[in-house]
Structures are given as C-alpha cells and as structure tokens.
Design an enzyme around this catalytic site. Structure first.
Site, PDB file in Angstrom:
ATOM      1  N   ASP A 166      -8.003  -5.323  -0.067  1.00 27.90           N
ATOM      2  CA  ASP A 166      -8.456  -6.224  -1.148  1.00 27.90           C
ATOM      3  C   ASP A 166      -8.116  -7.681  -0.898  1.00 27.90           C
ATOM      4  OD1 ASP A 166      -7.573  -3.478  -3.009  1.00 27.90           O
ATOM      5  OD2 ASP A 166      -9.601  -4.295  -3.023  1.00 27.90           O
ATOM      6  N   HIS A 205       0.859  -1.186   0.000  1.00 27.37           N
ATOM      7  CA  HIS A 205       0.000   0.000   0.000  1.00 27.37           C
ATOM      8  C   HIS A 205       0.894   1.234   0.000  1.00 27.37           C
ATOM      9  CE1 HIS A 205      -3.201   2.802   1.083  1.00 27.37           C
ATOM     10  NE2 HIS A 205      -4.033   1.859   0.710  1.00 27.37           N
TER      11      HIS A 205
HETATM   12  C1  SDX Z   1      -6.197  -0.012  -2.955  1.00 26.97           C
HETATM   13  O1  SDX Z   1      -4.435   4.509  -2.106  1.00 26.97           O
HETATM   14  C2  SDX Z   1      -5.365   3.895  -1.488  1.00 26.97           C
HETATM   15  O2  SDX Z   1      -5.776   4.277  -0.410  1.00 26.97           O
HETATM   16  C3  SDX Z   1      -5.943   2.696  -2.245  1.00 26.97           C
HETATM   17  C4  SDX Z   1      -6.957   1.867  -1.472  1.00 26.97           C
HETATM   18  C5  SDX Z   1      -8.239   2.636  -1.219  1.00 26.97           C
HETATM   19  O3  SDX Z   1      -8.971   2.263  -0.291  1.00 26.97           O
HETATM   20  O4  SDX Z   1      -8.553   3.549  -2.032  1.00 26.97           O
HETATM   21  O5  SDX Z   1      -6.418   1.449  -0.230  1.00 26.97           O
HETATM   22  C6  SDX Z   1      -7.370   0.621  -2.269  1.00 26.97           C
HETATM   23  O6  SDX Z   1      -5.925   0.321  -4.074  1.00 26.97           O
HETATM   24  C7  SDX Z   1      -5.360  -0.998  -2.197  1.00 26.97           C
HETATM   25  C8  SDX Z   1      -4.134  -1.511  -3.029  1.00 26.97           C
HETATM   26  C9  SDX Z   1      -4.633  -2.615  -3.954  1.00 26.97           C
HETATM   27  N1  SDX Z   1      -3.571  -3.005  -4.909  1.00 26.97           N
HETATM   28  C10 SDX Z   1      -2.950  -4.178  -4.802  1.00 26.97           C
HETATM   29  O7  SDX Z   1      -3.133  -4.992  -3.892  1.00 26.97           O
HETATM   30  C11 SDX Z   1      -1.997  -4.468  -5.959  1.00 26.97           C
HETATM   31  C12 SDX Z   1      -0.668  -4.986  -5.407  1.00 26.97           C
HETATM   32  N2  SDX Z   1       0.015  -3.906  -4.705  1.00 26.97           N
HETATM   33  C13 SDX Z   1       0.946  -3.098  -5.435  1.00 26.97           C
HETATM   34  O8  SDX Z   1       0.701  -2.936  -6.792  1.00 26.97           O
HETATM   35  C14 SDX Z   1       1.469  -1.903  -4.666  1.00 26.97           C
HETATM   36  O9  SDX Z   1       1.724  -2.329  -3.400  1.00 26.97           O
HETATM   37  C15 SDX Z   1       0.618  -0.640  -4.605  1.00 26.97           C
HETATM   38  C16 SDX Z   1       0.235  -0.165  -5.961  1.00 26.97           C
HETATM   39  C17 SDX Z   1      -0.590  -0.887  -3.796  1.00 26.97           C
HETATM   40  C18 SDX Z   1       1.465   0.430  -3.918  1.00 26.97           C
HETATM   41  O10 SDX Z   1       2.537   0.680  -4.745  1.00 26.97           O
HETATM   42  P1  SDX Z   1       3.596   1.853  -4.403  1.00 26.97           P
HETATM   43  O11 SDX Z   1       3.214   2.579  -3.176  1.00 26.97           O
HETATM   44  O12 SDX Z   1       3.819   2.648  -5.633  1.00 26.97           O
HETATM   45  O13 SDX Z   1       4.848   1.031  -3.994  1.00 26.97           O
HETATM   46  P2  SDX Z   1       5.947   0.536  -4.986  1.00 26.97           P
HETATM   47  O14 SDX Z   1       5.315  -0.005  -6.227  1.00 26.97           O
HETATM   48  O15 SDX Z   1       6.945   1.626  -5.129  1.00 26.97           O
HETATM   49  O16 SDX Z   1       6.545  -0.704  -4.183  1.00 26.97           O
HETATM   50  C19 SDX Z   1       7.601  -0.514  -3.256  1.00 26.97           C
HETATM   51  C20 SDX Z   1       8.406  -1.810  -3.327  1.00 26.97           C
HETATM   52  C21 SDX Z   1       8.850  -2.165  -4.758  1.00 26.97           C
HETATM   53  O17 SDX Z   1      10.008  -2.959  -4.633  1.00 26.97           O
HETATM   54  P3  SDX Z   1      11.463  -2.219  -4.821  1.00 26.97           P
HETATM   55  O18 SDX Z   1      11.431  -1.524  -6.168  1.00 26.97           O
HETATM   56  O19 SDX Z   1      11.576  -1.252  -3.651  1.00 26.97           O
HETATM   57  O20 SDX Z   1      12.460  -3.336  -4.771  1.00 26.97           O
HETATM   58  O21 SDX Z   1       7.570  -2.914  -2.895  1.00 26.97           O
HETATM   59  C22 SDX Z   1       7.381  -3.812  -3.982  1.00 26.97           C
HETATM   60  C23 SDX Z   1       7.725  -3.057  -5.248  1.00 26.97           C
HETATM   61  O22 SDX Z   1       8.184  -3.969  -6.270  1.00 26.97           O
HETATM   62  N3  SDX Z   1       5.974  -4.226  -3.961  1.00 26.97           N
HETATM   63  C24 SDX Z   1       5.528  -5.458  -4.140  1.00 26.97           C
HETATM   64  C25 SDX Z   1       4.146  -5.379  -3.987  1.00 26.97           C
HETATM   65  N4  SDX Z   1       3.788  -4.122  -3.740  1.00 26.97           N
HETATM   66  C26 SDX Z   1       4.925  -3.406  -3.725  1.00 26.97           C
HETATM   67  N5  SDX Z   1       6.188  -6.611  -4.431  1.00 26.97           N
HETATM   68  C27 SDX Z   1       5.390  -7.712  -4.556  1.00 26.97           C
HETATM   69  N6  SDX Z   1       4.018  -7.710  -4.418  1.00 26.97           N
HETATM   70  C28 SDX Z   1       3.385  -6.576  -4.127  1.00 26.97           C
HETATM   71  N7  SDX Z   1       2.058  -6.574  -4.004  1.00 26.97           N
END
Ligand code: SDX
Length: 435
Positions: free
Chosen positions: A369, A311
C-alpha cells in the site's frame, strides 16, 4: 501434495502427565504444520491464537509467501515475473486454474470475462438510492451482495458450472460496479463497458469517459493500472480472504461471500491503507516534517501508525512494494509528475524509517500500500477509489480461494472456539433484588 511429514509427530504433554502425539504435515514449500484437529477430543484443551499468527486454517495451492525472504509466488511463479511479463487476465487464469494459459486458453478466458461486464439495469437504480457522498467501498459492499439477488441459479455452490459462472461474473462486473460508484459520486452519467477495450482500459473508459465524446485509453495508464491489478490479485489467507472462506464455508452465495471480503478489506489496517498512506503523506506535507511523524509512529500512547509500513507475514521488503516503487518513478515521469512532492516524501520517509532502530527491530518494511496510492493519485483516480481498486483486483484471489475451499474435501463450516473469561454459572437475580 500434502504428506504426513514422513510419519513425524509432535508430542504434547497437556498436564496430568498425559502425552498426546500429533501428526506433523508437510507442504511443498514453507513451514510444516501440526495437525491439532483431534487435540480437544484427546486433551480437552484448545489452542489459543488471537489473530491466527501461528495457525494454518486450510491447505492451499494458490499463493505462497516467504515473509523472511520477501518472496510471493502465485502457483509457483514469482510476482516480479508475472508483473513484468503478463497482463492481469493472464494472471487471473493462472490463479484460477493453476497454469499459465496458452494463447487459445487466454483468448477464450478474455472473451468470457469481456462478455460478462454489463450489470443488470436494476443495479443502476439500486446505486441511485445512495447519497452522492457515499464511500465507494460502501457501494461496492452493497452492490456485490445485491448480485446474489439477481443470480438465483448460482446459489447451488456445489454445481461446478454455477461456480464457474459466478467466477466470471464477479471478475467481469467488479470494474463496472466500481466505476458506477465513482460516476454516481461525481454526478456524471454512468458509462457502459466497451468490449473493444482491455480489462484495465475498459475500467479507465468507464471511470473517465463521458457520453458526449469518444474516450481514448492512454496505454501508459492502462499498463500501470493493469500492473497494479496484478500486484493485488491474491495474497494467501489475509484477513479479507479468510473472511470470504469463512462466509463461504456456511454454503452462502459467492456474491455474499465476496461482499463480506470487500467489507473486511475496507479497514485501514488492511486494504484501506492505500487511501490512508496518501492522506498521511498529505498530512506530512514536507520532508522536514518526517521526523515528527516517525516519532509519533513509535509512541505507544499515540494511535498513529506509519501507514503502508509493516506486515503480518513480510519481515522483509514486500516484493509488491518493490515493483510499485520502480513503477511509481516510471509512471509519474511519463505523466510529467516526476517532481510529485508526495513521491519525494514517501522515498525520504522510507529511507529514514528503514534506518531507524524501532522499525529495524520490528522488521517493518513498506508494504503493497505504500506506493500504490501515489501512482493512483497521479492517474487522477480519487483517493476514495483506491481501496475499491484493491477490491476489484483482489476479487480473483477471493473467488479462487472460495472455489478451492468449496472443492476441498477437508473443509467444513468454520467455527473457532474461545478461552472463556466471563462469569461462571450463577443464580438469577430478580429485578427487586438488584442494585
Ligand atoms: C495489507 O495480510 C495480508 O497479506 C494483507 C495484504 C494483502 O495483500 O492482503 O498484504 C494487504 O493489508 C497490507 C498491510 C496494510 N496496512 C498498513 O499499512 C497499516 C499499517 N500497518 C500496521 O497496522 C501493521 O503493520 C499490520 C496491521 C499490517 C500488521 O500488524 P501485526 O502483524 O498485527 O503486527 P503488530 O501490530 O503486532 O506490530 C508489531 C509491532 C508493534 O510494536 P510492539 O508492540 O512490538 O512494540 O510493530 C509495530 C506495532 O506497534 N508496528 C508499527 C507499524 N506496524 C506495526 N509501528 C508503527 N507503524 C506501523 N505501520
């Protein structure tokens, strides 16, 4: 109430030994902000923040998230307390008007919503223009946008009465439109709302009722669905809410703004994740396959991510996931699905991930989710409807934030700038001199 941070300022030296002093503003809780509204005029430089990871786009009194502590407040009340003691329309009233309603205020609000649940009959014809296999989110985007073609009097968004009517209409009609999308995809007759039902009960009636026999709402399902609505109601300036605010900032119709919010929510990185989680759990298939998926989630060359994890704000357990996790046990047991393999896989996946350094270092926890889809699937709601249900519930948050934006004297049309990295001005090249 915003104060100017007790006169505190941030000093910025932006080259040429030019020091700029910027006001620090404090909210009621949470991080202070540096007011950079005059930065470009004073320094000729922009800030750079793709994804707005460190940018406050507005002031708001509606929802507060402490990502480190895993706290979510709506108008100061903990989400856990609201999910435990309120129903969804009570939370809608709180989010819209800032206070929990009295009995009389709640009764008036419920009546107002109940008597706006029907849609114009032409909407039913519009839906019939889709293929039967249209994704419900595509139908929702189109139908909510189309409401702006049916309600011209709402288009003056500066009239508080118009905003109030549009607010009731959107909260009331979303379940009707969402269920129409489902019924159309299932080839079943449309069901009209029944005013005797609760908000969640009415949605179940419109989803699963048929004209040839009475439909009895299961109170367990209605309560579980009502709680899912509460947990999805609002969430600060997430991607879809920011979309609604940006569209609304141009003075566009509230229906057009909410339609844009639905489109933004559809993405798998946002509200589309609940559908993606259940598909992922199906793909995992068994507990012994979990390590393979954890490995893929950590592999930078593999686009796979552990859906329902991570998140932008929460660097601790999403409190909504905590409520849903316990609710999943309760609901699946009551539905005789306590041994649901997807729930077992989800629990083991969470346990393994939370012990893994990769997830610990990046503070990746289950989000809202991760468990919601398991409950919805156990309620026999088709996977394609999961994000539509998220949109249905989030409508109150979107419209409350839209109202707050319209009423905010500091808000103006949203128009971000950029760091330009393209070619500087150059002479035109006629066709016969190219290549
Ligand atoms: C919602 O914003 C809100 O409030 C949204 C929400 C709401 O109520 O409106 O809460 C609802 O959208 C919840 C999120 C649902 N999405 C998912 O579950 C999809 C999977 N999650 C990711 O795509 C991700 O965690 C996000 C999009 C939710 C957040 O992404 P960020 O904040 O841009 O973080 P990032 O992509 O920069 O990740 C940081 C690190 C990265 O690794 P490094 O580059 O530092 O090595 O964490 C890793 C990412 O690769 N990472 C994950 C991961 N999520 C982040 N690695 C594996 N699996 C994951 N799910």
């Amino acid at each position: 109430m915003t104060n100017t941070g007790n006169g505190r300022t941030a000093k910025l030296e932006a080259g040429h030994n030019q020091v700029t002093e910027l006001q620090i503003m404090s909210g009621s809780v949470g991080p202070d902000v540096i007011d950079i509204r005059k930065l470009y005029a004073q320094t000729g430089t922009f800030t750079y923040d793709p994804g707005f990871t460190s940018t406050a786009a507005c002031q708001s009194k509606i929802t507060y998230i402490d990502g480190d502590e895993g706290v979510l407040l709506h108008r100061g009340y903990r989400i856990e307390d609201l999910a435990e003691h309120c129903d969804f329309l009570e939370v809608c009233y709180l989010i819209l008007y800032g206070e929990l309603p009295t009995e009389a205020e709640k009764a008036k609000f419920v009546h107002g919503v109940t008597y706006h649940t029907m849609v114009h009959e032409q909407i039913l014809n519009l839906i019939r223009g889709f293929r039967r296999d249209a994704h419900p989110m595509a139908v929702l985007i189109a139908m909510v946008g189309a409401l702006s073609a049916f309600y011209h009097e709402d288009l003056d968004i500066n009239d508080p009465h118009n905003r109030m009517i549009a607010t009731y209409r959107l909260i009331a009609k979303m379940p009707t439109i969402a269920s129409l999308a489902y019924k159309y995809s299932a080839g079943q007759p449309f069901m009209y709302p029944q005013n005797r039902h609760t908000y969640a009960g009415n949605f179940l009636h419109m989803m699963f009722g048929v004209p040839c026999e009475p439909y009895e709402v299961d109170p367990v399902l209605a309560k579980a669905l009502d709680r899912i609505f509460i947990l999805h109601a609002d969430h600060e300036q997430n991607a879809s809410t920011s979309t609604v605010r940006l569209v609304g900032s141009t003075g566009a119709s509230p229906y057009a703004a909410i339609s844009a919010g639905i489109a933004s929510l559809w993405g798998p990185a946002h509200g589309g994740a609940n559908e993606a989680v259940v598909q992922m759990l199906g793909e995992v298939g068994s507990v012994d396959k979990i390590p393979e998926f954890i490995k893929r989630a950590k592999d930078k060359d593999d686009p796979f991510r552990l859906m329902g994890f991570g998140h932008r704000v929460y660097k601790n357990y999403d409190p909504r996931a905590g409520v849903l996790k316990s609710s999943a046990d309760e609901v699946l047991e009551l539905l005789g699905q306590g041994d649901n393999p997807k729930l077992a896989i989800a629990r083991e996946l969470e346990r393994i991930a939370l012990e893994d350094d990769y997830f610990q270092e990046r503070k990746l926890f289950p989000n809202v989710d991760f468990y919601s889809g398991i409950i919805l699937e156990a309620m026999h709601i088709p996977t394609s409807m999961f994000t539509a249900i998220f949109a249905l519930a989030r409508t109150v948050g979107w419209i409350a934030q839209w109202n707050e934006m319209v009423e905010d004297p500091e808000q103006k049309i949203g128009r971000p700038r950029q760091l330009y990295t393209g070619p500087a001005q150059r002479a035109f090249v006629p066709m016969d001199q190219r290549g």
